[in-house]
Write a protein that holds these residues in place. Structure first.
Motif, PDB file in Angstrom:
ATOM      1  N   ALA A   1      23.850 -21.132  -2.367  1.00 49.21           N
ATOM      2  CA  ALA A   1      24.148 -21.185  -0.932  1.00 49.21           C
ATOM      3  C   ALA A   1      24.839 -19.885  -0.531  1.00 49.21           C
ATOM      4  N   VAL A   2      24.408 -19.298   0.588  1.00 53.08           N
ATOM      5  CA  VAL A   2      24.943 -18.001   0.985  1.00 53.08           C
ATOM      6  C   VAL A   2      24.966 -17.878   2.499  1.00 53.08           C
ATOM      7  N   SER A   3      26.008 -17.253   3.026  1.00 49.99           N
ATOM      8  CA  SER A   3      26.140 -17.035   4.464  1.00 49.99           C
ATOM      9  C   SER A   3      25.922 -15.572   4.822  1.00 49.99           C
ATOM     10  N   HIS A   4      25.555 -15.357   6.081  1.00 50.30           N
ATOM     11  CA  HIS A   4      25.390 -14.004   6.615  1.00 50.30           C
ATOM     12  C   HIS A   4      25.965 -13.989   8.023  1.00 50.30           C
ATOM     13  N   GLY A   5      26.932 -13.125   8.246  1.00 52.28           N
ATOM     14  CA  GLY A   5      27.583 -13.053   9.543  1.00 52.28           C
ATOM     15  C   GLY A   5      27.139 -11.844  10.345  1.00 52.28           C
ATOM     16  N   SER A   6      27.290 -11.965  11.647  1.00 51.35           N
ATOM     17  CA  SER A   6      27.060 -10.829  12.534  1.00 51.35           C
ATOM     18  C   SER A   6      27.523 -11.208  13.923  1.00 51.35           C
ATOM     19  N   SER A   7      27.619 -10.225  14.770  1.00 45.64           N
ATOM     20  CA  SER A   7      27.689 -10.448  16.212  1.00 45.64           C
ATOM     21  C   SER A   7      26.287 -10.175  16.757  1.00 45.64           C
ATOM     22  N   THR A   8      26.051 -10.532  18.004  1.00 47.49           N
ATOM     23  CA  THR A   8      24.757 -10.260  18.624  1.00 47.49           C
ATOM     24  C   THR A   8      24.476  -8.754  18.586  1.00 47.49           C
ATOM     25  N   ALA A   9      23.243  -8.390  18.240  1.00 48.95           N
ATOM     26  CA  ALA A   9      22.886  -6.973  18.098  1.00 48.95           C
ATOM     27  C   ALA A   9      21.608  -6.666  18.867  1.00 48.95           C
ATOM     28  N   ARG A  10      21.509  -5.402  19.307  1.00 45.17           N
ATOM     29  CA  ARG A  10      20.337  -4.954  20.077  1.00 45.17           C
ATOM     30  C   ARG A  10      19.508  -3.974  19.263  1.00 45.17           C
ATOM     31  N   PHE A  11      18.185  -4.184  19.282  1.00 46.40           N
ATOM     32  CA  PHE A  11      17.235  -3.323  18.582  1.00 46.40           C
ATOM     33  C   PHE A  11      16.183  -2.873  19.584  1.00 46.40           C
ATOM     34  N   ASN A  12      16.005  -1.584  19.737  1.00 49.92           N
ATOM     35  CA  ASN A  12      15.115  -1.044  20.773  1.00 49.92           C
ATOM     36  C   ASN A  12      13.696  -0.785  20.257  1.00 49.92           C
ATOM     37  N   GLY A  13      12.722  -1.044  21.145  1.00 46.08           N
ATOM     38  CA  GLY A  13      11.337  -0.662  20.893  1.00 46.08           C
ATOM     39  C   GLY A  13      10.684  -1.348  19.715  1.00 46.08           C
ATOM     40  N   VAL A  14      10.931  -2.660  19.555  1.00 44.45           N
ATOM     41  CA  VAL A  14      10.375  -3.398  18.420  1.00 44.45           C
ATOM     42  C   VAL A  14       9.048  -4.041  18.831  1.00 44.45           C
ATOM     43  N   ASN A  15       8.089  -4.021  17.934  1.00 43.58           N
ATOM     44  CA  ASN A  15       6.771  -4.580  18.221  1.00 43.58           C
ATOM     45  C   ASN A  15       6.794  -6.107  18.196  1.00 43.58           C
ATOM     46  N   VAL A  16       6.389  -6.716  19.294  1.00 43.09           N
ATOM     47  CA  VAL A  16       6.341  -8.175  19.418  1.00 43.09           C
ATOM     48  C   VAL A  16       4.889  -8.614  19.500  1.00 43.09           C
ATOM     49  N   ILE A  17       4.545  -9.657  18.753  1.00 41.25           N
ATOM     50  CA  ILE A  17       3.194 -10.203  18.782  1.00 41.25           C
ATOM     51  C   ILE A  17       3.224 -11.610  19.368  1.00 41.25           C
ATOM     52  N   ASN A  18       2.040 -12.073  19.766  1.00 38.96           N
ATOM     53  CA  ASN A  18       1.885 -13.443  20.245  1.00 38.96           C
ATOM     54  C   ASN A  18       1.284 -14.265  19.108  1.00 38.96           C
ATOM     55  N   THR A  19       2.061 -15.238  18.600  1.00 35.45           N
ATOM     56  CA  THR A  19       1.641 -15.991  17.413  1.00 35.45           C
ATOM     57  C   THR A  19       0.556 -17.025  17.712  1.00 35.45           C
ATOM     58  N   LYS A  20       0.282 -17.255  18.984  1.00 37.38           N
ATOM     59  CA  LYS A  20      -0.719 -18.266  19.359  1.00 37.38           C
ATOM     60  C   LYS A  20      -2.113 -17.669  19.500  1.00 37.38           C
ATOM     61  N   ARG A  21      -2.160 -16.372  19.778  1.00 34.90           N
ATOM     62  CA  ARG A  21      -3.459 -15.731  20.013  1.00 34.90           C
ATOM     63  C   ARG A  21      -4.207 -15.500  18.709  1.00 34.90           C
ATOM     64  N   LYS A  22      -5.518 -15.592  18.786  1.00 35.50           N
ATOM     65  CA  LYS A  22      -6.366 -15.384  17.637  1.00 35.50           C
ATOM     66  C   LYS A  22      -7.256 -14.172  17.861  1.00 35.50           C
ATOM     67  N   ILE A  23      -7.617 -13.518  16.772  1.00 32.41           N
ATOM     68  CA  ILE A  23      -8.520 -12.366  16.851  1.00 32.41           C
ATOM     69  C   ILE A  23      -9.953 -12.866  16.998  1.00 32.41           C
ATOM     70  N   GLY A  24     -10.685 -12.247  17.931  1.00 33.17           N
ATOM     71  CA  GLY A  24     -12.087 -12.590  18.093  1.00 33.17           C
ATOM     72  C   GLY A  24     -12.315 -13.717  19.093  1.00 33.17           C
TER      73      GLY A  24
END
Length: 545
Positions: free
Chosen positions: A522-545
């Motif tokens: 069991a392991v934890s990971h901490g952070s505060s909210t963070a911003r990342f610019n210009g990241v590639n987002v895909i649509n998981t519902k769309r299919k190719i073709g």
């Protein structure tokens, strides 16, 4: 247990009180057994019997881990109990070095004779291994601490709380979700108590009492007219705390588009809001693929940290000794030796630690008897360290282990496991609202979801639970079908801001797998909210073709 309580809890009869068929639960016991501790004097006598035998048989080093492991699972669905299980596992694991090689043996025969026989077996295994050859084990020096103890600083032992009280809470929560329109709801409470005793030829006798808890639920909302459904989990995180975690506290809440929680959790409030969110998610519009600035909540970011930072900085993966569960690591030693490998931007400061209050990995001493601490892994974006144990420390020039050795039970040999690995808060005051205010086109992601990562821990894809569209500094509505893709170095170098410590929270994994044969930790990971610019987002519902 009284007959009426038995019938109340089972709902449909005795089957609900039977233990699940899970080896990890151990032998069936009453939960009160966890409150009956073995006298530390008895544990020391048993340990000494093993250590003395190991030395007499030719071991140059030996350690003994006596463990009593208690697990409890309470699982419900809608208005009924599905299962209640309490289990105990009790035994000893003995590890030795003889003729320069490791040997290990374990037993549940908890007598002095059992200890001696098992220690002798461990030495015989080590001597047999030595015949194969290879470089002798090189252990980092470790002073003995004498007789010491450590305990998770809990306020309320989960094993003291009546089962009926836990069941009442879960069924009450399920009722709230059903009344709010949930089609299906499951809820559960998992509790663990590890009573561990470590002794070694270094002169340490360490008694530890470790507690963890994980309440959670899953809601499914079906829209039969549209022919769609959505599932959403609760906002809790597994914690290294006692049952006090389930005592609501306004001071431990983080408000926003949804309420999130720090070291106290309001199950009833959360299941009500998540029932609403599940309905909103059914109607949310599908995301348009493209580049977005991402604002990632700690309840989401913990998993990205775990997979793209935690695992690739495990030294055994770096060296190629470990490749199970998603491979080795791209963070090879030459990158660390350069002292200039820019893993991330200057905002990325990541530490390993085994001490943080409320974290799953918090212990006083690891399973090699090393006193735990905190160290830098990524400093100002640069790779500066890894995670190492006693027989690895010399490889990266350390004079001591970093205290991150762990075995899932007395019957398993200990090896390098991930400590809490956390992104440090920003030093400049910055709230989530202030961060969002400066985002022109972005997505705010809350909660973890599905993910995929390659065999070098480099290329990845992460989903989430809740997605909110940001336009011109404002949240304008909910999105769906969101996942982002990047490689580890590209992603962490796109980090442009991290909120301050007021937003800092822990997420984590109650069961993180590694090794062959597999072990869980069991392991934890901490952070505060963070911003990342210009990241590639895909649509998981769309299919190719």
């Amino acid at each position: 247990m009284k007959r009426r309580d038995f019938l109340y809890l089972s709902g449909i009869g005795a089957t609900a009180l039977m233990l699940p068929g899970l080896p990890s639960l151990g032998n069936p016991v009453d939960q009160a057994a966890a409150l009956e501790y073995v006298d530390v004097k008895i544990k020391k006598e048993l340990a000494d019997a093993a250590l003395n035998t190991a030395k007499a048989k030719g071991a140059s080093y030996a350690d003994v881990r006596i463990g009593r492991y208690f697990n409890q699972a309470i699982i419900t669905r809608e208005n009924r109990v599905q299962n209640i299980g309490s289990g105990e596992s009790y035994g000893v694991g003995i590890r030795v070095i003889a003729n320069g090689c490791w040997g290990f043996a374990a037993t549940n025969l908890m007598t002095k004779e059992g200890m001696a026989a098992t220690a002798a077996k461990a030495v015989a295994v080590a001597k047999a291994n030595a015949k194969i050859g290879g470089k002798p084990v090189e252990l980092a020096p470790q002073k003995g601490y004498g007789e010491v103890s450590w305990k998770t600083p809990i306020e309320k032992n989960a094993f003291e709380v009546p089962i009926k009280e836990k069941v009442d809470l879960l069924l009450n929560a399920n009722g709230i979700a059903t009344a709010a329109g949930a089609s299906f709801v499951n809820s559960s409470i998992f509790a663990i108590n590890e009573q561990k005793y470590f002794a070694s030829t270094d002169g340490s006798y360490i008694d530890q009492d470790i507690h963890r808890i994980y309440p959670n639920f899953t809601i499914s909302k079906v829209d039969r007219e549209l022919g769609v459904f959505e599932t959403i989990r609760g906002s809790s995180s597994p914690k290294g705390l006692g049952y006090e975690y389930l005592t609501p506290s306004d001071a431990e809440k983080v408000t926003g588009v949804v309420t999130r929680y720090k070291n106290r959790y309001d199950l009833l409030e959360d299941i009500k809001q998540m029932s609403r969110v599940a309905s909103e998610k059914v109607m949310a519009k599908s995301v348009e693929p493209g580049k977005y600035d991402l604002v990632l909540d700690p309840s989401h970011l913990w998993l990205t940290i775990h997979e793209s930072v935690g695992h690739p900085t495990e030294l055994d993966r770096v060296l190629g000794y470990e490749a199970n569960f998603a491979g080795t690591s791209f963070l090879t030693l030459d990158k660390w030796k350069s002292k200039n490998f820019h893993f991330g931007s200057e905002h990325v400061n990541i530490v390993g630690d085994k001490l943080q209050y409320g974290s799953l990995g918090a212990v006083g001493y690891d399973d090699e008897g090393v006193k735990c601490g905190k160290w830098d892994i990524i400093k100002d974006g640069v790779l500066v360290n890894y995670q190492a144990i006693r027989d690895q420390a010399h490889i990266i020039g350390l004079n001591a282990s970093q205290g991150c050795c762990y075995a899932q039970s007395w019957s398993d040999v200990q090896f390098q496991r991930m400590p809490n690995v956390s992104l440090q808060p920003g030093k400049t005051p910055l709230s989530v609202d202030e961060m969002i205010k400066n985002v022109k086109k972005g997505i705010y992601i809350i909660g973890d979801g599905s993910f995929s990562i390659d065999q070098q821990r480099y290329n990845f894809q992460f989903g989430g639970q809740m997605f909110y569209e940001i336009k011109d500094g404002k949240i304008v509505g909910m999105l769906n079908d969101v996942a982002y893709q990047a490689n580890t170095q590209e992603f962490w170098n796109s980090c442009v801001a991290v909120c301050d410590e007021k937003d800092y929270r822990l997420g984590g994994s109650f069961n993180d797998g590694k090794g062959q044969p597999s072990q869980s930790s069991a392991v934890s990971h901490g952070s505060s909210t963070a911003r990342f610019n210009g990241v590639n987002v895909i649509n998981t519902k769309r299919k190719i073709g």
